[in-house]
Design a protein around this motif. Structure first.
Motif, PDB file in Angstrom:
ATOM      1  N   VAL A 197       0.839  -1.198   0.000  1.00 54.56           N
ATOM      2  CA  VAL A 197       0.000   0.000   0.000  1.00 54.56           C
ATOM      3  C   VAL A 197       0.875   1.250   0.000  1.00 54.56           C
ATOM      4  N   ASP A 198       1.953   1.241   0.784  1.00 55.73           N
ATOM      5  CA  ASP A 198       2.869   2.392   0.813  1.00 55.73           C
ATOM      6  C   ASP A 198       3.396   2.700  -0.582  1.00 55.73           C
ATOM      7  N   LEU A 199       3.742   1.639  -1.315  1.00 54.62           N
ATOM      8  CA  LEU A 199       4.293   1.822  -2.654  1.00 54.62           C
ATOM      9  C   LEU A 199       3.216   2.332  -3.616  1.00 54.62           C
ATOM     10  N   ALA A 200       2.023   1.734  -3.548  1.00 53.43           N
ATOM     11  CA  ALA A 200       0.938   2.175  -4.426  1.00 53.43           C
ATOM     12  C   ALA A 200       0.568   3.625  -4.142  1.00 53.43           C
ATOM     13  N   ARG A 201       0.510   3.991  -2.857  1.00 56.39           N
ATOM     14  CA  ARG A 201       0.178   5.367  -2.487  1.00 56.39           C
ATOM     15  C   ARG A 201       1.247   6.338  -2.989  1.00 56.39           C
ATOM     16  N   ALA A 202       2.491   5.922  -2.908  1.00 52.77           N
ATOM     17  CA  ALA A 202       3.577   6.805  -3.351  1.00 52.77           C
ATOM     18  C   ALA A 202       3.428   7.152  -4.820  1.00 52.77           C
ATOM     19  N   ILE A 203       3.017   6.170  -5.613  1.00 56.17           N
ATOM     20  CA  ILE A 203       2.822   6.418  -7.042  1.00 56.17           C
ATOM     21  C   ILE A 203       1.540   7.202  -7.280  1.00 56.17           C
ATOM     22  N   ALA A 204       0.469   6.794  -6.596  1.00 60.47           N
ATOM     23  CA  ALA A 204      -0.841   7.414  -6.828  1.00 60.47           C
ATOM     24  C   ALA A 204      -0.887   8.864  -6.382  1.00 60.47           C
ATOM     25  N   GLY A 211       6.481  10.722  -2.267  1.00 63.66           N
ATOM     26  CA  GLY A 211       7.911  10.767  -1.987  1.00 63.66           C
ATOM     27  C   GLY A 211       8.312   9.800  -0.883  1.00 63.66           C
ATOM     28  N   GLU A 212       7.593   8.686  -0.799  1.00 62.39           N
ATOM     29  CA  GLU A 212       7.912   7.654   0.195  1.00 62.39           C
ATOM     30  C   GLU A 212       9.322   7.112  -0.035  1.00 62.39           C
ATOM     31  N   ARG A 213      10.043   6.886   1.049  1.00 62.62           N
ATOM     32  CA  ARG A 213      11.382   6.292   0.950  1.00 62.62           C
ATOM     33  C   ARG A 213      11.246   4.783   1.170  1.00 62.62           C
ATOM     34  N   MET A 214      11.651   4.002   0.179  1.00 64.75           N
ATOM     35  CA  MET A 214      11.453   2.559   0.231  1.00 64.75           C
ATOM     36  C   MET A 214      12.646   1.835  -0.393  1.00 64.75           C
ATOM     37  N   LEU A 215      12.848   0.581   0.034  1.00 66.07           N
ATOM     38  CA  LEU A 215      13.845  -0.266  -0.611  1.00 66.07           C
ATOM     39  C   LEU A 215      13.214  -0.913  -1.840  1.00 66.07           C
ATOM     40  N   ILE A 258      18.248  -1.005  -3.128  1.00 66.94           N
ATOM     41  CA  ILE A 258      18.729   0.188  -2.430  1.00 66.94           C
ATOM     42  C   ILE A 258      17.544   1.104  -2.095  1.00 66.94           C
ATOM     43  N   PRO A 259      17.724   2.064  -1.188  1.00 64.53           N
ATOM     44  CA  PRO A 259      16.649   3.016  -0.903  1.00 64.53           C
ATOM     45  C   PRO A 259      16.362   3.911  -2.115  1.00 64.53           C
ATOM     46  N   CYS A 260      15.078   4.162  -2.319  1.00 66.55           N
ATOM     47  CA  CYS A 260      14.630   5.042  -3.394  1.00 66.55           C
ATOM     48  C   CYS A 260      13.553   5.975  -2.856  1.00 66.55           C
ATOM     49  N   ILE A 261      13.455   7.137  -3.454  1.00 67.76           N
ATOM     50  CA  ILE A 261      12.327   8.031  -3.210  1.00 67.76           C
ATOM     51  C   ILE A 261      11.313   7.763  -4.313  1.00 67.76           C
ATOM     52  N   VAL A 262      10.068   7.431  -3.927  1.00 68.10           N
ATOM     53  CA  VAL A 262       9.073   7.005  -4.908  1.00 68.10           C
ATOM     54  C   VAL A 262       7.979   8.049  -5.038  1.00 68.10           C
ATOM     55  N   GLY A 263       7.719   8.448  -6.291  1.00 69.15           N
ATOM     56  CA  GLY A 263       6.650   9.381  -6.603  1.00 69.15           C
ATOM     57  C   GLY A 263       5.886   8.925  -7.822  1.00 69.15           C
ATOM     58  N   SER A 264       5.117   9.824  -8.400  1.00 65.85           N
ATOM     59  CA  SER A 264       4.240   9.447  -9.512  1.00 65.85           C
ATOM     60  C   SER A 264       4.996   9.018 -10.762  1.00 65.85           C
ATOM     61  N   GLY A 269       7.671   7.111 -10.576  1.00 60.79           N
ATOM     62  CA  GLY A 269       8.421   5.910 -10.236  1.00 60.79           C
ATOM     63  C   GLY A 269       9.522   6.194  -9.229  1.00 60.79           C
ATOM     64  N   PRO A 270      10.553   5.332  -9.180  1.00 59.05           N
ATOM     65  CA  PRO A 270      11.584   5.469  -8.154  1.00 59.05           C
ATOM     66  C   PRO A 270      12.741   6.369  -8.561  1.00 59.05           C
ATOM     67  N   GLU A 271      13.255   7.105  -7.595  1.00 64.74           N
ATOM     68  CA  GLU A 271      14.485   7.869  -7.760  1.00 64.74           C
ATOM     69  C   GLU A 271      15.516   7.269  -6.803  1.00 64.74           C
ATOM     70  N   PRO A 272      16.444   6.440  -7.306  1.00 65.57           N
ATOM     71  CA  PRO A 272      17.416   5.786  -6.424  1.00 65.57           C
ATOM     72  C   PRO A 272      18.306   6.783  -5.712  1.00 65.57           C
ATOM     73  N   LEU A 273      18.639   6.486  -4.464  1.00 66.88           N
ATOM     74  CA  LEU A 273      19.536   7.326  -3.687  1.00 66.88           C
ATOM     75  C   LEU A 273      20.974   6.831  -3.844  1.00 66.88           C
ATOM     76  N   ALA A 274      21.911   7.755  -3.871  1.00 66.20           N
ATOM     77  CA  ALA A 274      23.316   7.385  -4.045  1.00 66.20           C
ATOM     78  C   ALA A 274      23.824   6.596  -2.850  1.00 66.20           C
TER      79      ALA A 274
END
Length: 450
Positions: free
Chosen positions: A325-332, A336-340, A360-366, A368-373
């Motif tokens: 749900v966290d992942l779906a909400r981040a996209i919907a 900007g949820e931080r998730m592996l 790796i950790p990513c910031i997730v938005g509409s 998709g994911p933005e991987p963190l360095a």
């Protein structure tokens, strides 16, 4: 303010995890509103055992949600916003062979690690690609949240074969371990932690863990894990013995590098002979699941349908799966949820293959994911990961090229296998067992071991 509701299809509707996930979705409607919930499985008979109970859950808790269980791809994938996929090609009968064939040769028998994971990966690739294609044909704007195993091989296959598809590959194992970390640290939830982690799926390490106020939790966690592993206390979590053993074994895995905290699956790579020796070749984890969870879920679903009510049901909400749900909400909702997530490296780990699918950790938005360095990683982890990612890439190459040679090389390269001769013997048995599921491999025989 949330105004939109979503249409979701669970691909793998006949899974024993589906009822718990449906209950979890129903318990989170305030966070992720659903207008339509569908189950899809190509095994109608198995899905029907699950679907009747799920329909009752929905009728009791959210009757406004439209429900459908089908084995028709067009019905399943038309008008959906999210595909939540957890398929198991070959079901538990093939998992049993994945585990028992390697054990016959004294090699780790496990569903995602070693030869068993390779065999499972060869079956899963086609099934996952098929679901992606259905989604893109009938609902081209939808996102697929894929938690089908073995996630590492599946992710590499989607990277290579469906590079432009809207697919996010995820795994619940770090979530489960972080739940235990939170309890060890005296927190009420893993969501109170901020973590840094890197690796491959089922093959990684936590490097930093802080609480919500920025306090370093690593010292207290290291002290505990050194002595007890990921078992919060001696009387905690009375679950299956194999899982209890796994969480306790983490203390031995941790000893290989006490600067970081390990994923529990590393036990199979660091102690392969030990893990094989302690396994019962006649009653493996697949047998435990079939005799335990599978039998329980099917009997409970039958009871619910017969009574027409979930009042006496013992099926529990799968809170563990709330990360979906966290992942779906981040996209919907672009939260900007931080998730592996399992994503293409592309420089996030500086000194590692840029095409590798890393966790790796990513910031997730509409979008998709933005991987963190991550930066540079130590030689020990780098060397281990280079060997394992080569296994994963060789498996996908074997599937694409229908190459038994590449598949042999993949098994040879696995740290769980002692040599090329053993790898050859295991592969020959796996080929025979998987004729119904794998691509037809080329007829050129493997070279004999002299």
């Amino acid at each position: 303010m949330m105004t939109k509701s979503f249409s979701v299809v669970i691909a793998g509707g006949g899974s024993t995890f589906t009822p718990g996930i449906v209950l979890m979705l129903l318990d989170n409607l305030d966070q992720f509103p659903i207008r339509k919930l569908k189950l899809y499985d190509n095994d109608k008979e198995r899905q029907d055992k699950i679907a009747g109970a799920c329909e009752i859950f929905i009728h009791e808790k959210a009757p406004e949600i439209e429900f459908l269980a089908t084995d028709d791809p067009e019905q399943a994938f038309t008008d959906v916003d999210f595909v939540m996929a957890h398929i198991r090609v070959g079901k538990y009968a093939m998992r049993e062979l994945d585990e028992k064939i390697p054990l016959k040769y004294g090699v780790v028998g496990q569903e995602t690690c070693g030869p068993g994971g390779i065999a499972y990966g060869m079956r899963s690739i086609g099934g996952v690609l098929e679901i992606i294609d259905y989604m893109e044909k009938y609902s081209p704007d939808a996102w697929m949240l894929n938690y089908s195993n073995p996630a590492a091989i599946v992710a590499e296959a989607t990277r290579r074969l469906r590079p432009d598809s809207k697919v996010l590959n995820i795994c619940d194992m770090p979530v489960g371990i972080e739940d235990r970390m939170a309890e060890i640290a005296g927190l009420s939830s893993r969501k109170e932690m901020k973590v840094r982690y890197y690796g491959l799926n089922h093959f990684g390490w936590w490097t930093e863990i802080q609480d919500s106020e920025g306090n370093d939790l690593m010292p207290v966690l290291k002290k505990h894990i050194k002595e007890f592993g990921y078992t919060p206390n001696a009387n905690h979590h009375p679950t299956e013995k194999s899982w209890n053993d796994t969480f306790t074994k983490a203390r031995d895995v941790y000893a290989t590098d006490p600067d970081v905290l390990p994923n529990t699956y590393l036990q199979y790579y660091f102690f392969p002979q030990q893990m094989a020796k302690k396994s019962n070749p006649d009653f493996t984890r697949a047998n435990e699941v079939m005799a335990g969870r599978e039998a329980f879920i099917f009997s409970q679903c039958q009871k619910i349908v017969e009574e027409g009510s979930s009042k006496n049901s013992e099926i529990e909400i799968d809170d563990h799966a709330s990360y979906i749900v966290d992942l779906a909400r981040a996209i919907a909702y672009n939260t900007g949820e931080r998730m592996l997530l399992i994503v293409e490296n592309n420089g996030a780990i500086e000194n590692f293959d840029s095409t590798a699918m890393v966790e790796i950790p990513c910031i997730v938005g509409s979008n998709g994911p933005e991987p963190l360095a991550v930066g540079k990683i130590p030689q020990f982890q780098k060397g281990l990961m280079e060997q394992q990612v080569s296994v994963e890439k060789l498996v996908v190459e074997a599937w694409v090229e229908k190459s038994s040679q590449k598949l042999w090389q993949a098994i040879i390269l696995s740290k769980t296998v002692p040599g090329a001769d053993v790898a050859k013997a295991i592969l020959e048995d796996l080929i025979e067992a998987n004729r119904e599921y794998w691509p037809q491999l080329e007829e050129k025989p493997l070279q004999p071991i002299i």
